[in-house]
Design a protein around this motif. Structure first.
Motif, short mmCIF file in Angstrom:
data_model
loop_
_atom_site.label_atom_id
_atom_site.label_comp_id
_atom_site.label_asym_id
_atom_site.label_seq_id
_atom_site.Cartn_x
_atom_site.Cartn_y
_atom_site.Cartn_z
N GLN B 533 0.82 -1.21 0.00
CA GLN B 533 0.00 0.00 0.00
C GLN B 533 0.86 1.27 0.00
N ALA B 557 -3.21 -8.40 -6.35
CA ALA B 557 -3.41 -6.95 -6.47
C ALA B 557 -3.70 -6.58 -7.93
N LYS B 558 -3.00 -7.26 -8.80
CA LYS B 558 -3.19 -6.96 -10.23
C LYS B 558 -4.61 -7.28 -10.65
N PHE B 560 -7.22 -7.80 -8.69
CA PHE B 560 -8.18 -7.07 -7.85
C PHE B 560 -8.38 -5.64 -8.35
N SER B 561 -7.26 -5.03 -8.79
CA SER B 561 -7.36 -3.63 -9.19
C SER B 561 -7.77 -3.46 -10.65
N THR B 562 -7.62 -4.51 -11.46
CA THR B 562 -7.94 -4.32 -12.88
C THR B 562 -9.23 -5.01 -13.30
N SER B 564 -12.91 -5.88 -12.45
CA SER B 564 -14.01 -5.60 -11.52
C SER B 564 -14.90 -6.82 -11.28
#
Lengths: 486, 585
Positions: B533, B557-558, B560-562, B564
């Motif tokens: 973070q 993270a990849k 999760f963030s890209t 939806s």
């Protein structure tokens, strides 16, 4: 042949039963008896003081009870159970004097006789009975409980109210007017909560919570005329300690004192007893009915400063003719100065004394190991600890007998948790005797098996008339009389 | 159908019932038996017997409690229940026969048994009903053995108060049989006045007894008329009890009216119908999710930590009750930090649940407090659970634990009280007598692997318990004794369950006092989450994190963030990580 065997067995049995103490080894010490009745003072009308010898393994025991007058009692066998009628006759013959108890035990065929010990028979009688609540010493939840009446001259205990009568019912403080059960107040909690007010056989169920008061009425005390009854109203919560020798802390976040007038269903309030900046609780009327004693503490932030809350003994004038309170509060005992706190003030009915519990802080001294009984001489204002009756463990709730020569108190001295009842005598000169535990048949197993504590003991001068069936039905109904604030 | 075939058939059916009942209770429902066993304290003591006998139904209750103590070994409990159900079926048939029912209706005698079985599958159904039914069946059969009408009546009149006192309101079943048999006889002989008078008299007699009892005992009249101890909750009286009573009364009478029809086919159809219905009806009374929870709780009692984890591995528990047990097992085996989030978690309620005023939920939590060293709290939860038992019984399990907490706290006389009581039981006697030897012996207690350790672990500085500051209390506990690794793991688990990352980061360094050979996996997951973070690379990261954890967080993270709509995918792939609990739940 059969006849021979019967005769032989009978003679054996007879020989066994009649074997007396022969050539005993004399022991210079007292026997280790339970409860400790050695040198206690007892009233003439007390139940047989049966005791056990839990620490000794023996084949037979022989107990001889003698007085200067009357027929001696001789008990032989395994158990020490004195016949009730003989016991009462012996005590009556020795009233104001003493009886001597000689205990011998037989071990491996040899007798051992302990040093005889006395019990002093007081010239002051005790009331008919004692009433108490029996409840497990728990935290917030309660299982079976009840209020019971015990005839002090025998082992008869009868339930007045048990919480099996109404599901979920919790039985709280009960109170009589100077041991007279014609005036009775019992508070019930739970979904069928109410305050039972019984005066001269007529009873009603009250809803004592009003918009102007903190809670339903809690700790009661009758006015000697029976026209009034004082209560505290308390906003109480519990805290739980983390370390080994402490368990529970009962904390009042707010509390006030008020007086209820049964014939008009009115609550009488005084601004002096409703102050936000102080906690008032445990009211008690003086024997002449013109003074209301209570405990008062400066309010403090809770739980941060709960150990700094200390209650003083205070009083306010009360006019029984018009139910008016005095204009000022006097402090009788400034416990705060002693770094102590007072709870359960109880004036003797002869007006000589006021007994209370003294602990380190707070008002619910029942959970304070350091709590002890103290007495204030109302004639000269002198104050003293009742060292004669106190122990290293908790002494807390107490009440006086009608003649003010006996008091009953609850104590945790036995095992540190389960409270038991003790009785002590105070004579005309203020001398206090060694207390004795409420007698039971087979006391060791009785108290060892008992999973209840004795709470709120109070004397009664005769059996209480309370019809449980109709009371139960009425408690289950929604019938309640609302009280009003005057 | 000849006699031997009939006998074999009947014996076979009864034997099948006995075996099925045994297998059911022993193999499929044993935790219910253990659950019952822990909520009573049967004492071999005269005062205890007298206490039971002093209320109506007390004898049945006493016998039921006597039998229930054997549930300590579920196979014994299964044997007892199998015997009881079988005996009831046989006695029921014996009574049915008295009404003149034809033997082909033998399967009908199983119907009340199946209903009773369904009832007993409820964890709050007390065995006293089964015992009471057995008693009333014996009394009913004896009634029909008496041939003289007057003697029968005298017997019935005498039996009613005795049965009421011994077995409770099941006496109305007896009255039902007697009245119906009188009325049937009246119908047959066409003489009505006297039988009607007798019937009404018997019914009135049956009602009068509880009415009179209400003047002497402090119970609501309704309870005296319905039954005191058939169900654990005094306010509850399940309708099924009425149904059992009605079936017991009506089956003999109704079945006596059935005609003789095709014997073989008739019996087969009957057996199939009763068996199918019985199977489904008993099954509908079972709650296997409760059985699972009870099993977890029992394994906690028995300290079967690895068994608990194995059971959770095959099916993850979901109730806070079971999750509390699982988390404790993970903590006790040192796996909490590595594996807790492999399993379903329901927040702090599955770790150290807040106190509820009931008799079940505080117990697993009290176990956790006990092993943590929060002895006073363990004692309170145990005591409160026992006091909350609705039928006012005491508990062997709670007495045992209270003896331990008092012993640890040096309250020897209080401990002795509980131990003396346990010395009067069958299955706790040896333990109690052995433990009595510890009282007052500081050296021996301190040398005890469990009690000695807990003495070192418990608090020595006082404060008032606050369930809103649980992390503070756990922190204090750990700081009091850094060897108390369980306290540290609970502390971190607690704040992780709360998703309170700041507190985790504040408490995490305290772990330096413990002998960890690696950073537990879930801690790593949280640490790398925090790191990512605020940092763009791993450079300078002060913790030894597994490479696969670092790789996984990057992948997680990849996605999760890209993506939806990748929630389900992430849950599937990372369902056993803390990230799943933190971000996806």
């Amino acid at each position: 042949m059969k006849k021979m065997i019967v005769i032989w067995l009978s003679s054996l049995l007879l020989a066994a039963c009649s074997s007396s103490v022969t050539d005993p080894e004399m022991v210079g010490t007292y026997p280790e008896i339970y409860p400790d009745y050695i040198g206690v003072t007892i009233p003439v009308n007390i139940a047989p003081m049966d005791f056990d010898l839990p620490g000794d393994n023996y084949d037979r025991v022989d107990v001889l009870v003698k007085g200067c007058e009357g027929k001696e009692i001789h008990v032989k066998g395994k158990d020490i159970l004195f016949p009730e009628n003989e016991w009462h006759r012996l005590l009556a013959a020795n009233e104001g004097d003493s009886i001597v108890v000689t205990v011998s035990i037989q071990q491996n065929g040899k007798w051992k006789q302990f040093r005889p010990f006395p019990m002093f028979v007081s010239p002051y009688r005790m009331d008919y009975g004692v009433v108490y609540r029996k409840i497990a010493p728990g935290y917030e939840v309660y299982s079976k409980m009840g209020i019971y009446e015990r005839d002090l001259s025998s082992f008869t205990e009868r339930p007045l109210i048990e919480n099996t009568l109404v599901p979920g019912m919790c039985l709280n403080c009960h109170s009589f007017n100077r041991t007279n059960p014609d005036f009775l107040s019992i508070h019930f909690r739970g979904s069928h909560g109410a305050t039972l007010m019984q005066v001269n056989g007529k009873n009603e169920l009250l809803n004592t919570k009003t918009d102007s008061t903190l809670s339903a009425c809690v700790y009661p005390y009758w006015h000697p005329t029976g026209k009034y009854i004082a209560y505290s109203v308390n906003n109480t919560r519990q805290g739980f300690h983390a370390v080994k020798d402490e368990r529970i802390e009962v904390l009042d976040f707010e509390s006030d004192v008020l007086v209820y007038k049964p014939d008009t269903h009115e609550l009488l309030l005084s601004p002096l007893l409703q102050k936000k900046e102080s906690f008032e609780t445990f009211p008690a009327f003086s024997p002449d009915g013109r003074t209301l004693y209570f405990c008062s503490a400066e309010s403090k932030e809770i739980p941060a400063h709960y150990k700094d809350i200390r209650y003083n003994l205070c009083k306010i004038a009360f006019d029984p003719d018009n139910g008016m309170f005095g204009e000022k509060i006097d402090t009788l005992v400034n416990a705060e100065k002693m770094k102590k706190s007072i709870s359960f003030p109880r004036p003797s009915y002869d007006g000589k004394y006021l007994m209370f519990t003294l602990s380190d802080y707070g008002n619910f001294s029942i959970w304070h190991k350091e709590a002890d009984l103290w007495i204030l001489d109302l004639r000269d204002g002198s104050l003293r600890e009742l060292k004669e009756v106190n122990s290293v463990d908790t002494e807390s709730f107490h009440n006086w007998s009608a003649n003010s020569h006996w008091f009953v108190f609850s104590s945790r001295r036995d095992d540190g948790l389960y409270t038991r009842l003790y009785f002590a005598c105070i004579d005309d000169k203020g001398r206090i005797s060694k207390p004795f535990m409420l007698p039971q048949e087979h006391p060791f197993s009785y108290y060892d098996n008992l999973i209840y504590s004795y709470n709120v003991p109070d004397f009664v001068n005769r059996p209480i008339e309370l019809e449980h069936k109709s009371l139960g039905e009425r408690l289950l109904s929604s019938e309640r009389v609302n009280v009003n604030v005057r | 159908m000849n006699l031997s075939v009939e006998k074999i058939g009947k014996t076979g059916l009864t034997l099948l019932l006995a075996i099925t009942a045994f297998v059911f209770w022993n193999n499929y429902y044993p935790a219910h038996l253990l659950y019952h066993e822990q909520y009573q304290l049967f004492l071999f003591d005269g005062a205890y017997l007298w206490e039971r006998l002093s209320v109506p139904e007390g004898f049945a209750d006493y016998i039921a409690e006597f039998l229930t103590q054997f549930y300590y070994h579920p196979w014994m409990g299964a044997l007892i229940l199998s015997f009881l159900l079988t005996a009831i079926q046989l006695l029921c048939w014996a009574l049915v026969k008295k009404f003149g029912t034809l033997y082909i209706y033998y399967p009908l005698s199983f119907i009340p048994v199946f209903v009773l079985w369904h009832y007993l599958a409820d964890e709050n159904a007390m065995l006293s009903l089964a015992v009471a039914i057995l008693i009333v069946l014996i009394a009913g059969n004896l009634y029909f053995l008496i041939k003289n009408t007057r003697l029968r009546l005298i017997y019935a009149l005498g039996c009613i108060p005795v049965l009421y006192w011994l077995a409770g309101t099941i006496v109305y079943v007896f009255i039902g049989w007697v009245v119906l048999s009188i009325l049937i006889e009246a119908y047959r002989t066409r003489t009505y006045f006297s039988p009607l008078f007798c019937s009404l008299g018997l019914i009135a007699w049956g009602i009068l007894i509880p009415l009179v009892t209400a003047y002497f005992l402090q119970y609501p009249l309704l309870r005296l008329l319905r039954g005191l101890e058939y169900y654990r909750f005094p306010e509850v009286f399940p309708n099924i009890i009425y149904a059992i009573g009605l079936l017991l009364v009506l089956i003999p009478v109704v079945s006596s009216l059935f005609p003789l029809w095709n014997k073989r086919i008739g019996v087969i159809i009957e057996v199939v119908l009763v068996a199918c219905w019985g199977y489904n009806y008993v099954k509908s009374g079972c709650d296997f999710s409760k059985e699972e929870s009870m099993k977890y709780d029992w394994m906690v009692r028995e300290k079967q930590w690895n068994e608990i984890i194995r059971m959770a591995e095959s099916k993850t528990p979901t109730s806070p009750y079971s999750v509390t047990c699982l988390n404790l097992a993970l903590g006790m085996t040192g796996q909490m930090g590595d594996r807790m989030f492999e399993f379903y978690q329901n927040g702090t309620e599955g770790l150290l649940a807040k106190y509820q005023r009931d008799f079940t939920s505080p117990l697993p939590t009290s176990e956790a407090f006990y092993y943590l060293g929060m002895i006073n709290t363990a004692q309170r939860f145990t005591f409160e659970a026992m006091e909350a038992i609705p039928n006012f019984r005491k508990s062997t399990r709670c007495f045992k634990r209270l003896a331990e907490t008092n012993l640890i706290n040096g309250q020897y006389q209080v401990a002795a009280k509980y131990l003396h009581a346990l010395s009067k039981t069958l299955f706790y006697k040896d333990w109690a007598e052995e433990t009595l030897g510890y009282l007052g012996n500081e050296k021996k207690i301190n040398a005890h692997p469990e009690w000695g350790w807990l003495r070192k672990a418990r608090y020595t500085e006082d404060f008032l318990f606050s369930d809103r500051e649980m992390d503070m209390m756990l922190g204090l506990l750990y700081q009091h004794n850094y060897q108390n690794k369980l306290a540290f793991e609970y502390l971190l688990a607690y704040v992780m369950q709360q998703r309170d990352i700041d507190k985790f980061m504040r408490y995490y360094p305290l772990g330096a006092h413990s002998d960890y050979d690696h950073i537990p996996k879930h801690y790593q997951e949280l640490l790398v989450y925090v790191w990512t973070q605020t940092h763009n690379s791993w450079k300078g990261m002060p913790w030894s994190i597994y490479p696969d954890v670092m790789r996984d967080i990057m992948d997680f993270a990849k996605i999760f963030s890209t993506q939806s709509n990748a929630r389900e995918y992430l849950k599937q792939r990372y369902g056993q990580t803390y990230w799943n609990y933190l971000l996806l739940n």
